[in-house]
Design a protein around this motif. Structure first.
Motif, PDB file in Angstrom:
ATOM      1  N   ASP A  73      48.393  56.869  27.489  1.00 13.40           N
ATOM      2  CA  ASP A  73      49.671  57.607  27.262  1.00 13.40           C
ATOM      3  C   ASP A  73      49.915  57.364  25.816  1.00 13.40           C
ATOM      4  N   ASN A  74      49.517  58.649  25.189  1.00 13.81           N
ATOM      5  CA  ASN A  74      49.535  58.776  23.595  1.00 13.81           C
ATOM      6  C   ASN A  74      50.977  58.594  23.127  1.00 13.81           C
ATOM      7  N   ALA A  75      52.026  59.069  23.756  1.00 17.33           N
ATOM      8  CA  ALA A  75      53.173  58.982  23.216  1.00 17.33           C
ATOM      9  C   ALA A  75      53.864  57.725  23.199  1.00 17.33           C
ATOM     10  N   LYS A  76      53.192  56.685  24.013  1.00 22.38           N
ATOM     11  CA  LYS A  76      53.551  55.202  24.037  1.00 22.38           C
ATOM     12  C   LYS A  76      52.574  54.476  23.419  1.00 22.38           C
ATOM     13  N   ASN A  77      51.371  55.125  22.921  1.00 20.59           N
ATOM     14  CA  ASN A  77      50.508  54.236  22.176  1.00 20.59           C
ATOM     15  C   ASN A  77      49.873  53.171  23.095  1.00 20.59           C
ATOM     16  N   THR A  78      49.713  53.705  24.239  1.00 22.56           N
ATOM     17  CA  THR A  78      49.326  52.525  25.112  1.00 22.56           C
ATOM     18  C   THR A  78      48.280  53.176  26.069  1.00 22.56           C
ATOM     19  N   GLY A  79      47.362  52.265  26.272  1.00 23.38           N
ATOM     20  CA  GLY A  79      45.926  52.576  27.353  1.00 23.38           C
ATOM     21  C   GLY A  79      46.446  51.384  28.463  1.00 23.38           C
ATOM     22  N   TYR A  80      45.533  51.994  29.555  1.00 23.38           N
ATOM     23  CA  TYR A  80      45.788  51.406  30.918  1.00 23.38           C
ATOM     24  C   TYR A  80      44.406  51.355  31.627  1.00 23.38           C
ATOM     25  N   LEU A  81      44.381  50.123  32.314  1.00 19.11           N
ATOM     26  CA  LEU A  81      43.186  50.211  33.487  1.00 19.11           C
ATOM     27  C   LEU A  81      43.768  49.481  34.528  1.00 19.11           C
ATOM     28  N   ARG A  82      43.717  50.523  35.455  1.00 19.30           N
ATOM     29  CA  ARG A  82      44.105  50.098  36.693  1.00 19.30           C
ATOM     30  C   ARG A  82      43.003  49.694  37.783  1.00 19.30           C
ATOM     31  N   MET A  83      43.241  48.605  38.386  1.00 22.23           N
ATOM     32  CA  MET A  83      42.085  47.893  38.912  1.00 22.23           C
ATOM     33  C   MET A  83      42.712  47.626  40.536  1.00 22.23           C
ATOM     34  N   ASN A  84      41.822  48.203  41.202  1.00 23.17           N
ATOM     35  CA  ASN A  84      42.290  48.135  42.778  1.00 23.17           C
ATOM     36  C   ASN A  84      40.827  47.606  43.649  1.00 23.17           C
ATOM     37  N   SER A  85      41.239  47.192  44.775  1.00 21.88           N
ATOM     38  CA  SER A  85      40.247  46.499  45.611  1.00 21.88           C
ATOM     39  C   SER A  85      39.497  45.473  44.864  1.00 21.88           C
ATOM     40  N   LEU A  86      40.188  44.574  44.270  1.00 17.77           N
ATOM     41  CA  LEU A  86      39.307  43.550  43.295  1.00 17.77           C
ATOM     42  C   LEU A  86      38.546  42.554  43.991  1.00 17.77           C
ATOM     43  N   LYS A  87      37.592  42.419  43.447  1.00 17.37           N
ATOM     44  CA  LYS A  87      36.521  41.649  44.022  1.00 17.37           C
ATOM     45  C   LYS A  87      36.653  39.960  42.819  1.00 17.37           C
ATOM     46  N   PRO A  88      36.170  38.896  43.744  1.00 13.57           N
ATOM     47  CA  PRO A  88      35.852  37.735  42.839  1.00 13.57           C
ATOM     48  C   PRO A  88      34.846  37.992  41.767  1.00 13.57           C
ATOM     49  N   GLU A  89      33.878  38.909  41.919  1.00 15.59           N
ATOM     50  CA  GLU A  89      33.138  39.052  40.963  1.00 15.59           C
ATOM     51  C   GLU A  89      33.747  39.805  39.642  1.00 15.59           C
ATOM     52  N   ASN A 114      35.334  49.268  16.720  1.00 11.03           N
ATOM     53  CA  ASN A 114      35.800  48.373  15.695  1.00 11.03           C
ATOM     54  C   ASN A 114      37.059  47.523  15.692  1.00 11.03           C
ATOM     55  N   SER A 115      37.739  47.874  16.843  1.00 11.20           N
ATOM     56  CA  SER A 115      39.184  46.928  16.868  1.00 11.20           C
ATOM     57  C   SER A 115      39.091  46.546  18.253  1.00 11.20           C
ATOM     58  N   TRP A 116      39.584  45.360  18.508  1.00 13.40           N
ATOM     59  CA  TRP A 116      39.525  44.629  19.670  1.00 13.40           C
ATOM     60  C   TRP A 116      40.780  43.807  19.960  1.00 13.40           C
ATOM     61  N   GLY A 117      41.367  43.850  21.054  1.00 14.71           N
ATOM     62  CA  GLY A 117      42.332  43.232  21.606  1.00 14.71           C
ATOM     63  C   GLY A 117      41.904  41.502  21.492  1.00 14.71           C
ATOM     64  N   GLN A 118      42.780  40.668  21.952  1.00 10.84           N
ATOM     65  CA  GLN A 118      42.582  39.379  22.161  1.00 10.84           C
ATOM     66  C   GLN A 118      42.149  39.144  23.429  1.00 10.84           C
ATOM     67  N   GLY A 119      42.181  39.811  24.350  1.00 16.58           N
ATOM     68  CA  GLY A 119      41.744  39.582  25.700  1.00 16.58           C
ATOM     69  C   GLY A 119      42.955  39.145  26.740  1.00 16.58           C
ATOM     70  N   THR A 120      42.697  39.437  27.697  1.00 12.69           N
ATOM     71  CA  THR A 120      43.541  39.086  28.845  1.00 12.69           C
ATOM     72  C   THR A 120      42.744  38.423  30.113  1.00 12.69           C
ATOM     73  N   GLN A 121      43.248  37.424  30.724  1.00 21.26           N
ATOM     74  CA  GLN A 121      42.330  36.748  31.875  1.00 21.26           C
ATOM     75  C   GLN A 121      42.666  37.257  33.143  1.00 21.26           C
ATOM     76  N   VAL A 122      41.667  37.817  33.748  1.00 20.37           N
ATOM     77  CA  VAL A 122      41.795  38.286  35.433  1.00 20.37           C
ATOM     78  C   VAL A 122      41.037  37.444  36.197  1.00 20.37           C
ATOM     79  N   THR A 123      41.701  36.801  37.145  1.00 17.11           N
ATOM     80  CA  THR A 123      41.238  35.885  38.094  1.00 17.11           C
ATOM     81  C   THR A 123      41.310  36.266  39.344  1.00 17.11           C
ATOM     82  N   VAL A 124      40.074  36.544  40.155  1.00 19.70           N
ATOM     83  CA  VAL A 124      40.236  37.179  41.506  1.00 19.70           C
ATOM     84  C   VAL A 124      39.934  36.015  42.300  1.00 19.70           C
ATOM     85  N   SER A 125      40.783  35.575  43.341  1.00 19.37           N
ATOM     86  CA  SER A 125      40.455  34.600  44.364  1.00 19.37           C
ATOM     87  C   SER A 125      39.840  35.139  45.648  1.00 19.37           C
ATOM     88  N   SER A 126      38.942  34.490  46.142  1.00 25.53           N
ATOM     89  CA  SER A 126      38.227  34.943  47.466  1.00 25.53           C
ATOM     90  C   SER A 126      39.132  34.426  48.538  1.00 25.53           C
TER      91      SER A 126
END
Length: 126
Positions: A73-89, A114-126
């Motif tokens: 959403d360029n108006a909000k200066n934000t990008g998104y990653l929607r993740m469905n059907s998540l797997k432990p891997e 050349n620009s990176w965020g700090q990262g966010t942890q995603v943990t998928v339990s089985s």
């Protein structure tokens, strides 16, 4: 240079969903292509999606195609990653990245950014 902050990670059960956000500041976000990458413990950084500056051009690797959706959403200066059907891997630290783009292309190689965020942890339990 663009400053990036990811959010939205967390713990989810297999089959669940999460939406990551990447808030950008410092430059005109609409002039920057964006990518998402992840790094799992003991593994190399992996490409998980890329989107052009307009949002019209998108690319995914086969490992997430059909399950992950990248958007912006360029108006909000934000990008998104929607993740469905998540797997432990899918468990990893997820990073967003940007690069200035003179054309409306996406970029799948981490070295293109050349620009990176700090990262966010995603943990998928089985």
């Amino acid at each position: 240079q663009v400053q990036l902050v990811e959010s939205g990670g967390g713990l989810v059960q297999a089959g669940g969903s999460l939406r990551l956000a990447c808030a950008a500041s410092g430059r005109t976000f609409s002039s920057y292509a964006m990518g998402w990458f992840r790094r799992a413990p003991g593994k190399e950084r992996e490409f998980v999606g890329a989107i052009s500056r307009s949002g019209f051009r998108i690319n995914y690797p086969d490992s997430v195609k059909g399950r992950f959706t990248i958007s912006r959403d360029n108006a909000k200066n934000t990008g998104y990653l929607r993740m469905n059907s998540l797997k432990p891997e899918d468990t990893a630290v997820y990073f967003c990245a940007t690069r200035y783009a003179s054309v409306d292309s996406y970029y799948t190689n981490a070295n293109d950014y050349n620009s990176w965020g700090q990262g966010t942890q995603v943990t998928v339990s089985s």
